[in-house]
Design a protein around this motif. Structure first.
Motif, PDB file in Angstrom:
ATOM      1  N   ALA A  81      -1.377  -5.801 -10.683  1.00  0.00           N
ATOM      2  CA  ALA A  81      -0.015  -5.921 -10.149  1.00  0.00           C
ATOM      3  C   ALA A  81       1.021  -5.707 -11.255  1.00  0.00           C
ATOM      4  O   ALA A  81       2.053  -5.049 -11.039  1.00  0.00           O
ATOM      5  N   ALA A  82       0.753  -6.242 -12.443  1.00  0.00           N
ATOM      6  CA  ALA A  82       1.692  -6.080 -13.560  1.00  0.00           C
ATOM      7  C   ALA A  82       1.776  -4.623 -13.997  1.00  0.00           C
ATOM      8  O   ALA A  82       2.863  -4.123 -14.303  1.00  0.00           O
ATOM      9  N   GLN A  83       0.652  -3.939 -14.014  1.00  0.00           N
ATOM     10  CA  GLN A  83       0.660  -2.531 -14.411  1.00  0.00           C
ATOM     11  C   GLN A  83       1.359  -1.658 -13.371  1.00  0.00           C
ATOM     12  O   GLN A  83       1.937  -0.631 -13.723  1.00  0.00           O
ATOM     13  N   ALA A  84       1.325  -2.053 -12.128  1.00  0.00           N
ATOM     14  CA  ALA A  84       1.952  -1.271 -11.062  1.00  0.00           C
ATOM     15  C   ALA A  84       3.424  -1.612 -10.862  1.00  0.00           C
ATOM     16  O   ALA A  84       4.106  -0.930 -10.106  1.00  0.00           O
ATOM     17  N   SER A  85       3.911  -2.652 -11.517  1.00  0.00           N
ATOM     18  CA  SER A  85       5.292  -3.085 -11.284  1.00  0.00           C
ATOM     19  C   SER A  85       6.282  -2.043 -11.783  1.00  0.00           C
ATOM     20  O   SER A  85       6.053  -1.365 -12.777  1.00  0.00           O
ATOM     21  N   ARG A  86       7.374  -1.945 -11.068  1.00  0.00           N
ATOM     22  CA  ARG A  86       8.450  -1.016 -11.410  1.00  0.00           C
ATOM     23  C   ARG A  86       9.750  -1.794 -11.508  1.00  0.00           C
ATOM     24  O   ARG A  86      10.148  -2.456 -10.571  1.00  0.00           O
ATOM     25  N   GLY A  87      10.375  -1.705 -12.651  1.00  0.00           N
ATOM     26  CA  GLY A  87      11.666  -2.344 -12.834  1.00  0.00           C
ATOM     27  C   GLY A  87      11.544  -3.763 -13.353  1.00  0.00           C
ATOM     28  O   GLY A  87      10.511  -4.410 -13.219  1.00  0.00           O
ATOM     29  N   PRO A  88      12.616  -4.237 -13.951  1.00  0.00           N
ATOM     30  CA  PRO A  88      12.610  -5.562 -14.579  1.00  0.00           C
ATOM     31  C   PRO A  88      12.359  -6.722 -13.627  1.00  0.00           C
ATOM     32  O   PRO A  88      11.647  -7.659 -13.966  1.00  0.00           O
TER      33      PRO A  88
END
Length: 160
Positions: A81-88
Motif C-alpha cells: 500500500a505504501a509503495q502504491a500511494s500517490r501524493g503526500p
C-alpha cells in the motif's frame, strides 16, 4: 467623471495595474507550489529506500520466523500500500501503517534468537533507523513550504 481627468487617470491606472497584480500573484503561488513539490521529492527518495529495506526485512523475517505468518503478511500488505500511494496525503496514511508494522516486525527479534544473531538483520535495523531520521529531517522543510503556500492562499487578495 466625464469632466474630471483625475478620475480617468485613476481608472486607467486600475485597468493597467490589475493584470500586473494578477500576474505577480499567479507567479508567487506557482513558485510556492513548486517549492512544495521540491520539498516532497526530498521526502520521497528516503521513502523509496525505506521500502526497499522493508522488503528485505520482510523476507528475512519470513524465512527466520515462519510462525509469524500473519504479522509478516500484514507488513507486506502495508508495504504494498505504501509503495502504491500517490501524493503526500495518501503516503502519510500508508507510511504510518507501514511504520507500526515494521515496529512489530522488529520486536519479533526478541522472540527468535537466530534472527537476533543475524548480522544482516542488525544492518537492516540500522539502515531503517538512519532512513527514518532522514525522512524526519526532510519533513520539516516540507511542512514549512506547505505552511507558506497555505498562508499565501488564505491571504490571496492581499499579498504581494
Amino acid at each position: 467623471m466625464t469632466g474630471d481627468p483625475r478620475g480617468w487617470t485613476i481608472l486607467a491606472f486600475l485597468v493597467m495595474a490589475t493584470p500586473l497584480w494578477l500576474f505577480v500573484v499567479h507567479h508567487r503561488l506557482a513558485w510556492l507550489r513548486a517549492g512544495v513539490a521540491v520539498a516532497w521529492d526530498a521526502i520521497e527518495d528516503p521513502l523509496r529506500r525505506r521500502h526497499a529495506v522493508a522488503q528485505r526485512l520482510v523476507e528475512t523475517v519470513r524465512h527466520a520466523a515462519p510462525r509469524e505468518r500473519a504479522t509478516v503478511q500484514a507488513v507486506a500488505e502495508a508495504l504494498d500500500a505504501a509503495q502504491a500511494s500517490r501524493g503526500p496525503g495518501e503516503a502519510a496514511r500508508t507510511e504510518a501503517r507501514l511504520g507500526s508494522g515494521l515496529a512489530r516486525l522488529l520486536a519479533l527479534a526478541s522472540l527468535y534468537p537466530d534472527l537476533r544473531q543475524r548480522t544482516d538483520f542488525h544492518a537492516m535495523q540500522r539502515e531503517l533507523a538512519e532512513l527514518e531520521a532522514r525522512i524526519a529531517d526532510a519533513r520539516d522543510p516540507y511542512n514549512g513550504r506547505v505552511t507558506d503556500y497555505n498562508a499565501a492562499l488564505w491571504d490571496f487578495p492581499f499579498f504581494y
